[in-house]
Motif scaffolding. Sequence first.
Motif, short mmCIF file in Angstrom:
data_model
loop_
_atom_site.label_atom_id
_atom_site.label_comp_id
_atom_site.label_asym_id
_atom_site.label_seq_id
_atom_site.Cartn_x
_atom_site.Cartn_y
_atom_site.Cartn_z
N MET A 125 -67.98 -48.84 -60.98
CA MET A 125 -67.15 -47.66 -60.76
C MET A 125 -67.56 -46.97 -59.47
O MET A 125 -66.76 -46.27 -58.84
CB MET A 125 -67.29 -46.68 -61.93
CG MET A 125 -66.53 -47.09 -63.18
SD MET A 125 -64.76 -47.41 -62.93
CE MET A 125 -64.21 -45.89 -62.19
N PHE A 169 -62.00 -52.84 -65.72
CA PHE A 169 -62.75 -51.60 -65.94
C PHE A 169 -63.28 -51.57 -67.37
O PHE A 169 -62.66 -52.10 -68.29
CB PHE A 169 -61.86 -50.38 -65.71
CG PHE A 169 -61.41 -50.19 -64.29
CD1 PHE A 169 -62.32 -49.85 -63.31
CD2 PHE A 169 -60.08 -50.33 -63.94
CE1 PHE A 169 -61.91 -49.66 -61.99
CE2 PHE A 169 -59.66 -50.15 -62.63
CZ PHE A 169 -60.58 -49.81 -61.66
N PRO A 223 -62.46 -46.02 -69.25
CA PRO A 223 -61.24 -45.25 -68.97
C PRO A 223 -61.49 -43.77 -68.74
O PRO A 223 -60.64 -43.07 -68.19
CB PRO A 223 -60.38 -45.48 -70.22
CG PRO A 223 -61.36 -45.87 -71.30
CD PRO A 223 -62.44 -46.61 -70.60
N GLU A 224 -62.68 -43.27 -69.14
CA GLU A 224 -62.96 -41.84 -68.95
C GLU A 224 -63.08 -41.46 -67.48
O GLU A 224 -63.08 -40.27 -67.14
CB GLU A 224 -64.25 -41.45 -69.69
CG GLU A 224 -65.50 -42.16 -69.22
CD GLU A 224 -65.76 -43.47 -69.97
OE1 GLU A 224 -66.88 -43.98 -69.86
OE2 GLU A 224 -64.84 -43.97 -70.64
N ARG A 239 -60.77 -42.13 -65.33
CA ARG A 239 -59.40 -42.03 -64.82
C ARG A 239 -59.16 -40.77 -63.99
O ARG A 239 -58.56 -40.84 -62.91
CB ARG A 239 -58.40 -42.10 -65.98
CG ARG A 239 -56.94 -42.02 -65.52
CD ARG A 239 -56.01 -41.86 -66.72
NE ARG A 239 -56.12 -42.98 -67.62
CZ ARG A 239 -55.39 -44.10 -67.54
NH1 ARG A 239 -54.48 -44.21 -66.58
NH2 ARG A 239 -55.55 -45.08 -68.40
N PRO A 240 -59.59 -39.57 -64.44
CA PRO A 240 -59.32 -38.36 -63.63
C PRO A 240 -59.88 -38.45 -62.22
O PRO A 240 -59.24 -38.00 -61.26
CB PRO A 240 -59.97 -37.24 -64.44
CG PRO A 240 -59.98 -37.75 -65.85
CD PRO A 240 -60.24 -39.22 -65.73
N ILE A 270 -60.39 -41.21 -60.45
CA ILE A 270 -59.58 -42.16 -59.70
C ILE A 270 -58.27 -41.52 -59.26
O ILE A 270 -57.82 -41.67 -58.11
CB ILE A 270 -59.32 -43.42 -60.53
CG1 ILE A 270 -60.64 -44.18 -60.76
CG2 ILE A 270 -58.30 -44.34 -59.86
CD1 ILE A 270 -60.52 -45.36 -61.70
N VAL A 271 -57.63 -40.77 -60.17
CA VAL A 271 -56.39 -40.08 -59.84
C VAL A 271 -56.63 -39.10 -58.70
O VAL A 271 -55.85 -39.04 -57.73
CB VAL A 271 -55.83 -39.36 -61.08
CG1 VAL A 271 -54.68 -38.43 -60.69
CG2 VAL A 271 -55.36 -40.37 -62.12
#
Length: 303
Positions: free
Chosen positions: A146, A256, A259-260, A262-263, A265-266
């Motif tokens: 990550m 990946f 998924p936590e 995600r914010p 990455i966004v």
Amino acid sequence: MRDLAGKGAFITGGASGIGLGMAKAFAQVGMKVCIADIRQDHLDQAQEELAAAGLAGRVEAMLLDVTNRQAYAAAADEVEARCGRLHVLCNNAGIGILKSLGNADYADWDWAVDVNLNGVFNGIHALLPRIRAHGEGGHIVNTASMAGVLQYSQAGLYVATKFAVVGLSEALRAELAPEGIGVSAFCPGGVRSNIREYEKTRPARFAAEGAEAKGPPPRFNLSEADRERLGRLTATPEEAGEMVLQGIRDNALYIFTAPEFRPGIVDRFQAMLRALGEDSERERTALELIPGLVGSPIYREAP
């Protein structure tokens, strides 16, 4: 690649952590697996753990320093001798060096690059020709992190090398797609492994300069309750191995585990979009003139 039974796989850094989780997942579906590691004690422990999991004799093991190109060339021959035709290459070996760029010295930088980036290229250079030779297709998994997608300022060396692995993987995927060879960038979040024990394998040629004066690597100051909560977000090596196995079957560009994130990455990609602004005419011209760079098809593949 959907049918993996009987296919040959080679995993670097395969004697512990994520690499051993991959080896277990691959062996359980009938693949012919070879693992390599720089530490003989880890290889011995891995064979014990594989036997306990009912996989005794189903995974071959060998010593390998992924930064040694001559040794890698010899390992390529050994892999084929032990596992037959190679179809899956997992460039997984790496060091989780936690140093900021401002506190790192040349030795730290050179070591991180040699293992985390050169080690990946060395694997590609030594073993991609073997995958190409049989013409049956294959898959390459490059372990990034990550930290190859999101920066962590206290680990700038690690971030720099892992961002490079993601870019390498994307370029290699576009290059090899016409040959039926898939490429995935594996970007795990927290996985229970010993990646932070990197100093135990530091070669003399990369001896740290004034390490004591610069202090220990950064640590999270967490309460026991927060550590327990964080532990629930980490994957086991076996879970990570299963995710890689599925990623190979799906020919996933990215794999990946977390998924936590995600914010984050966004936020990162929204920052890029804001910086680009809007100019549809220029976008159309760029797509027409340099289609291999702008609007690359590897980003538009169905998941």
